[in-house]
Enzyme design. Sequence first.
Site, PDB file in Angstrom:
ATOM      1  N   SER A   1       0.799  -1.219   0.000  1.00  0.00           N
ATOM      2  CA  SER A   1       0.000   0.000   0.000  1.00  0.00           C
ATOM      3  C   SER A   1       0.839   1.280   0.000  1.00  0.00           C
ATOM      4  CB  SER A   1      -0.933  -0.070   1.213  1.00  0.00           C
ATOM      5  OG  SER A   1      -1.762   1.032   1.282  1.00  0.00           O
TER       6      SER A   1
ATOM      7  N   ASP B   1      -6.286   2.117  -2.900  1.00  0.00           N
ATOM      8  CA  ASP B   1      -7.497   1.882  -2.107  1.00  0.00           C
ATOM      9  C   ASP B   1      -7.800   3.056  -1.181  1.00  0.00           C
ATOM     10  OD1 ASP B   1      -5.535   1.392  -0.242  1.00  0.00           O
ATOM     11  OD2 ASP B   1      -6.268  -0.589   0.359  1.00  0.00           O
TER      12      ASP B   1
ATOM     13  N   ARG C   1      -2.207   3.913  20.256  1.00  0.00           N
ATOM     14  CA  ARG C   1      -2.454   2.495  19.924  1.00  0.00           C
ATOM     15  C   ARG C   1      -1.241   1.946  19.183  1.00  0.00           C
ATOM     16  NH1 ARG C   1      -3.498   2.596  14.549  1.00  0.00           N
ATOM     17  NH2 ARG C   1      -4.004   0.392  14.413  1.00  0.00           N
TER      18      ARG C   1
ATOM     19  N   GLY D   1      -0.624  -1.591  13.410  1.00  0.00           N
ATOM     20  CA  GLY D   1      -0.668  -2.966  12.908  1.00  0.00           C
ATOM     21  C   GLY D   1       0.178  -3.135  11.662  1.00  0.00           C
TER      22      GLY D   1
HETATM   23  C1  GN1 Z   1      -3.622   5.855  11.461  1.00  0.00           C
HETATM   24  C2  GN1 Z   1      -3.714   5.146  10.174  1.00  0.00           C
HETATM   25  O1  GN1 Z   1      -3.862   5.769   9.130  1.00  0.00           O
HETATM   26  N1  GN1 Z   1      -3.641   3.797  10.240  1.00  0.00           N
HETATM   27  C3  GN1 Z   1      -3.721   2.957   9.035  1.00  0.00           C
HETATM   28  C4  GN1 Z   1      -2.621   1.921   9.018  1.00  0.00           C
HETATM   29  O2  GN1 Z   1      -2.823   1.048  10.093  1.00  0.00           O
HETATM   30  P1  GN1 Z   1      -1.969   1.032  11.439  1.00  0.00           P
HETATM   31  O3  GN1 Z   1      -2.486  -0.164  12.165  1.00  0.00           O
HETATM   32  O4  GN1 Z   1      -2.273   2.333  12.081  1.00  0.00           O
HETATM   33  O5  GN1 Z   1      -0.528   0.963  11.026  1.00  0.00           O
HETATM   34  O6  GN1 Z   1      -2.711   1.169   7.805  1.00  0.00           O
HETATM   35  C5  GN1 Z   1      -3.943   0.426   7.695  1.00  0.00           C
HETATM   36  C6  GN1 Z   1      -3.866  -0.372   6.424  1.00  0.00           C
HETATM   37  O7  GN1 Z   1      -3.775   0.434   5.301  1.00  0.00           O
HETATM   38  C7  GN1 Z   1      -5.130   1.375   7.734  1.00  0.00           C
HETATM   39  O8  GN1 Z   1      -6.305   0.622   7.724  1.00  0.00           O
HETATM   40  C8  GN1 Z   1      -5.052   2.245   8.986  1.00  0.00           C
HETATM   41  O9  GN1 Z   1      -6.065   3.205   8.981  1.00  0.00           O
HETATM   42 MG    MG Z   2      -3.611   1.169   0.330  1.00  0.00          MG
END
Ligand code: GN1
Ligand code: MG
Length: 596
Positions: free
Chosen positions: A102, A323, A555, A558
């Site tokens: 991504s 996406d 948090r 991930g």
């Molecule tokens: C604050 C933020 O933008 N977090 C993003 C990011 O996740 P994190 O778990 O925060 O690394 O990547 C994910 C996948 O693309 C998306 O779903 C999410 O919203």
């Molecule tokens: Mg993406």
Amino acid sequence: MQEYISIRIFVIIVFVHPWKTTKNATPFYLSGNNDMDERQKSLILNSSSRFPPPQGVRLSYGTAGFRADALLLESTVFRAGILAALRSLKTHSVIGLMITASHNKVSDNGIKVADPSGGMLTQDWEPFADAIANAATPEHLVQLIDEFVKKENIHFHGVRSAEILLGRDTRPSGESLLEAAKQGINSIVGALAIDMGILTTPQLHWMVRARNKGMKATEVDYYEQLSVSFRCLIDLIPNGQKIHEIEDKLVMDGANGIGGEKMEVLKKMLDCLPIEVRNSGKGGGILNEGVGADYVQKEKVVPQGFGFKDVGIRCASLDGDADRLVYFSVPSCDSNMIDLVDGDKILSLFALFIKEQLSVLSMDGNEKISDDYRARFGVIQTAYANGASTDYLKQLGLEIVFTPTGVKYLHEQAAQYDIGIYFEANGHGTILFSECFLSWLETRCNELSSKNQDTEQHKAALRLLAVSKLINQAVGDALSNLLLVEAILQHMGWSIHKWVELYQDLPSRQLKVKVADRTAVVTANAETMVVTPPGIQDAINVEIAKYTRGRSFIRPSGTEDVIRVYAEASTQEAADSLASSVAKLVDQFLGFGSPR
Ligand SMILES: CC(=O)N[C@H]1[C@@H](OP(=O)(O)O)O[C@H](CO)[C@@H](O)[C@@H]1O
Ligand SMILES: [Mg+2]
């Protein structure tokens, strides 16, 4: 008879040889129950010995699948191939495997599984994904698979073979990882890997969904569905609504990823939308570097390739796998700051439009007539949603639900409604329509058209049906969302400036803090509260209380090895200061020098 069986087994061995692709494979049978026979086990043992897992790294199926430095991923992708094949056997459906990281930097890559609905892999299987990704030896891997196959009652004997659609983004590491995925798939007997080529993530999810619904599912079908439903929405725009200001072209930033290339194809089918694509990756720019939706949304500055020449123009940014979508405009030549239209404002625009159509649909002239179906309409956000957007949506009278970060949570929640709109502030989101509502809508539409073609009610029904076809029902899709935004702006006669002013975002700041072990942070209440380590939430609350309209939460990410800090307050200085105090607390409680 004896001879016949041994010939069949010989044919099987030739077909599933792990060095060969199984494009021409046909269904066949190894064992009639959910035990893996010795041949199947040795197939996995042999092929997995060529993909040893990286030493000292623990991978986890995080917010959006596995993601890491591409050099670490071959074994994980190989094993995800096995998982996808098992999932296909279990569900008797087509499964998707997308190789992408991504918005991450170009040297990273990742893999995620698309379930039969086209949505994310069922969360029930995530622990198995984690376990096999981290199995230290081929023997342990086979043991885990054997146990899981029994537990899930997966049969290798069956009339349908497994079928997995593979897609990848433009990352250079994608090609060798695709090979690893194919070999993983091919080490499950009866599994067929179909390489769909370089795609946007949502295109692959769309294809999986379409295949499983028996609908047309090629890339050309995707473009056709989008362009036809977009044209339908444009044709339904009330006369005189189009104003000159919004007829100006749209300039799109493709993040030097796949979105630019695909938009160039789609654009040829859209005669009514002038789009200029920049950062398509063809001009030598680097994927996601200083460009794209993530950069624009987090930094709130113009991406590379944009500047003072674009003052006042409607601009949009996609992320590397298309996406996510955000809009922006450049307010003046004096700075590189932008007016951002993030996922929350896209959600608000969609919600306004849908609400308007639903209310027209339930009226006849000024009278409310149609009470026969009350569509349950809900909006889903995460804690990252700007507080001003939530206030705005509440004031529209909408039902709002908060979930943890990650599309899998938002999507699941949105699917509870007849019309569920979900968006992350970063621009990932879509609108889900229930089958039940759509079939009611189709019937209503037919009734209305048999009475009188030209009523406002009929048009509202046609618009909602067109939206349900334009918008991706599997995952958030920047290309289809962009077309819906463009259609709605034209419908409303709105410029981007009018849209920016829908409500005033509260100033916010996001920071990342590297800590010794991010899994030490456990949250509750849709990630708005920290449960462990003890004491940190009280300390955060003390900081929040110092600021007008202060809000802050932390948090574990991930997708990256960091703790994320979010803060908002009534001024930018206050939001910055709150974020930095909370980041200090994170460091105190969890940093490398913290008492653990
Ligand atoms: C604050 C933020 O933008 N977090 C993003 C990011 O996740 P994190 O778990 O925060 O690394 O990547 C994910 C996948 O693309 C998306 O779903 C999410 O919203
Ligand atoms: Mg993406």
